[in-house]
Design an enzyme around this catalytic site. Structure first.
Site: not given
Ligand code: IVH
Length: 699
Positions: A53, A100-101, A131, A133, A135, A154, A194, A246, A311, A335, A429, A432, A447, A452
């Site tokens: 549909e 960044s974190l 939450e 992180k 990749d 970014r 992400e 996020y 956070k 991590k 090889c 053989c 080879c 072989c």
């Molecule tokens: S919050 C200040 N939440 O981590 C808040 N970042 O080191 C910054 N990342 O390049 C972003 N999962 O790509 C946030 N649940 C999440 C995340 C996240 C992955 C990555 C993000 C950023 C890196 C920061």
């Protein structure tokens, strides 16, 4: 601004609409409905109409837009296809820096983080939102008047690359926001998240690439990044990209008070968040608990993560804490221990594949990585061994990701004592002794002897495999015995084996010999797609074998096809076409096929006889056990009736069939809104499609 869902399935007949004003109205209601169904499908995971549909609505919209091209809007749901290629990606300044974190690896660092937060805020207890992180790749989306206007990576945090056209191809990202809970769509919204690839979709994509003769991507993150930074959005459009949102920038404009509130508002605007893994926590114990739970579930999650993010939930508390140079003081990434370990290379041996390709394999001192004992790692080719300077005797760093073969990341030259030895690809090889041909870039070595024993063994294993002739009793060990004893020198020898040949082998009793001979006999009644796959034509996997069989009713037609003709098939590129024509024009292969047919193999083609493919177009995933069939049998049954059967659930899956002992695939089905059938319901579906009589006659 359209809001609400309007009609679920507006009745529009594009062919009957002649007036522009009428078309405008119809377009509006179609788009509104489609946006709502996108929300139900991608964000709420709870679709309320069938795929059929939905496709019908999209077709009506497309037809009407084709008829009135001046009424096409940039944010219409038809515009996910990808525009013209660009010369370069422009740059975009972020309205607020993308931070960044701060990263932590030890529990103690989490305790310190909590302590700092409590002290700074003069509170006994601070509430956090935890939450995963992800990749993937951080992305910023800017919506103006509800429409996606700019999307960027970014970059250095201040300025990123303009990937708007590429982002627009991702169906999970709405081109227009909706308002699901009455909270009006803001005039301007800067949302961050992400972009990632699911593990199963990544693997499928890589298999597809291998079939097309393209290099595979190393991991889902590289694949996501590479796909988004394309100059041609049509390439991005073919990649299975997804998003988890996020964060919201310019947050003071929206009156939010907490991160939790943000995460609740986003889905109601049609933006996808990961509701399964967001948790409010306070106190170190809860924070660490969440990390532990996720680490335990890590392998089972359909996407890759490398830790958790905490956070501070209350936005006014964040304000008080502020930001260090690049990372907010109110957030922490805890991590996971990387899936890496160190080991020593005991030896580098060369493995011969079925096409004669030689691959160096590092034999390692066993090392446990993430609960798995690793003893071997692929080194891919000589050029890679040289680039990474990996020597026999070296201490090395080994990484394991998902289900792929472990990789040697690098050697540790500082640990050398001088006894290490460099590796060079042998010029003959190892099996053989025949000549080895090495490409100029040292990325491929072959080879050249098609007879072989190592090649024949690999070809025999491939020939008998489940996707091929499906001779279940013929595994690696028996293939090895057949080759060693000289009983099988060419694949067609298999069909000349007699009972005495088998009983003379070690560990072969009367009964098992009889069984194997029967299986070999049964494999003679074969389908074209399986036979094609079994032949082991380079670049032609199971999927492509089916595609080819659907285009060429008989083997002879395919054997005579030219490269130009083959390339007219959507999924066949120049490399693949060349490989197919090369294979069939080789006299040895022609002789092999002739001999196999002479030995009694008969081919039928379920893909070009309509009545024989009643399940065409359906994709099944089976989990748990069924009463009527083994897993192999049921997969073969649906495949022979024209369906696909895959090992993991994706948005392409039509049905998950579950029996007792079903595993995490049920959760995946639930998450993606894929219908789950029990055995009885599955049987009903078959009776419906295949015909009750035909079904009962066979089962
Ligand atoms: S919050 C200040 N939440 O981590 C808040 N970042 O080191 C910054 N990342 O390049 C972003 N999962 O790509 C946030 N649940 C999440 C995340 C996240 C992955 C990555 C993000 C950023 C890196 C920061």
């Amino acid at each position: 601004m359209p809001s609400g869902k309007g009609e679920l399935k507006p009745e529009v007949k594009p062919e009957e609409i002649e007036e522009e004003s009428e078309a405008k109205e119809a377009l509006e209601s179609l788009r509104e409905a489609i946006r709502y169904h996108n929300y139900r499908y991608y964000v709420a995971n709870d679709p309320v109409i069938s795929d059929y549909e939905y496709d019908q609505l999209m077709r009506d919209l497309q037809a009407l837009e084709d008829k009135f091209p001046s009424l096409v809007t940039p944010n219409s749901p038809t515009q996910h296809v990808g525009g013209e290629p660009q010369d370069e990606l422009g740059s975009v300044e972020h309205p607020e820096p993308m931070l960044s974190l701060q990263a932590a690896y030890e529990e103690e660092e989490v305790a310190n983080f909590d302590e700092t937060c409590r002290e700074e805020l003069s509170l006994e207890e601070v509430e956090y939102l935890a939450e995963p992180k992800y990749d993937g790749l951080a992305i910023e989306l800017i919506y103006e008047d509800g429409s996606l206007s700019v999307a960027s990576t970014r970059g250095d945090g201040e300025t990123g690359e303009d990937v708007t056209e590429n982002i627009k191809t991702i169906r999970e990202i709405p081109l227009s926001l909706i308002s699901e809970d009455g909270r009006p769509v803001p005039e301007r919204l800067v949302v961050r998240g992400e972009v990632y690839m699911r593990k199963d979709e990544f693997q499928e994509m890589n298999e597809r690439r291998a079939e097309e003769g393209k290099d595979p991507f190393a991991n889902p993150r590289n694949a996501a990044a590479g796909s988004l930074r394309q100059l041609d959005p049509k390439v991005t459009a073919k990649r299975p990209l997804r998003i988890f949102c996020y964060d919201v920038a310019e947050v003071e404009e929206h009156g939010f008070e907490s991160q939790k509130e943000i995460m609740e508002a986003l889905p109601n605007w049609g933006l996808r968040v990961n509701r399964d893994w967001i948790k409010t926590c306070s106190g170190v114990e809860e924070l660490i608990d969440f990390h532990g739970q996720l680490e335990e579930s890590r392998e089972d999650l359909p996407y890759e993560i490398d830790g958790v993010v905490y956070k501070v939930n209350d936005l006014s508390q964040r304000e008080i804490m502020g930001t260090r140079e690049r990372d907010p003081r109110w957030a922490l990434a805890y991590k996971f221990q990387p899936l890496r370990g160190s080991s020593r290379v005991k030896d580098i041996q060369v493995q011969v594949g079925r096409t004669g390709s030689l691959t160096p394999i590092a034999h390692l001192e066993p090392v446990h990585i993430g609960g798995v004992k690793v003893k071997r790692a692929s080194l891919h080719n000589q050029s890679e061994v040289e680039d990474k300077d990996i020597r026999i005797g070296d201490k090395v760093l080994v990484e394991r990701a998902g289900d792929v073969i472990p990789q040697v990341v690098k050697s540790l030259p500082e640990e050398r004592d001088g006894s290490e030895q460099k590796f060079t690809m042998p010029d003959s090889c190892p099996v053989c002794g025949d000549n080895v041909v090495i490409s100029e870039d040292k990325q491929q070595a072959y080879c050249t002897n098609a007879s072989c024993p190592a090649q024949v063994r690999e070809r025999l294993i491939h020939f008998s495999s489940r996707g091929g002739m499906d001779i279940e009793g013929l595994g690696d060990k028996i293939a090895e015995q057949f080759i060693e004893t000289g009983l099988v020198e060419s694949l067609d020898d298999l069909y000349r084996l007699e009972k005495d040949d088998l009983t003379s082998l070690e560990r072969f009793a009367e009964k098992s010999s009889q069984n194997l001979l029967e299986e070999i006999e049964e494999s003679k009644d074969q389908t074209l797609p399986r036979f094609l796959y079994a032949l082991g034509i380079p670049e032609v996997g199971e999927h492509l074998s089916r595609v080819l069989s659907s285009q060429y009713p008989r083997l002879n037609d395919l054997m005579e096809a030219t490269e130009e003709e083959l390339q007219r098939i959507n999924e066949v590129g120049p490399e693949v076409a060349k490989s197919i024509v090369g294979f069939f024009s080789n006299p040895d292969n022609q002789e092999l096929i002739e001999n196999l047919i002479e030995a009694g193999i008969t081919l039928n083609n379920p893909l070009t006889e309509d009545t024989e493919s009643p399940l065409e177009g359906l994709t099944f995933v089976f989990t748990g056990s069924l009463d009527r069939w083994t897993r192999n049998e049921v997969q073969r049954y649906v495949e022979d009736k024209g369906a696909r059967s895959t090992s993991s659930v994706s948005s392409q899956t039509d049905y998950v069939v579950a029996g007792p002992g079903a595993g995490s695939k049920l959760d995946d089905a639930d998450e993606l809104g894929v219908p789950v059938l029990d055995e009885e319901e599955f049987v009903e579906l078959l009776q419906d499609r295949v015909g009750e009589e035909e079904f009962e006659a066979n089962y």
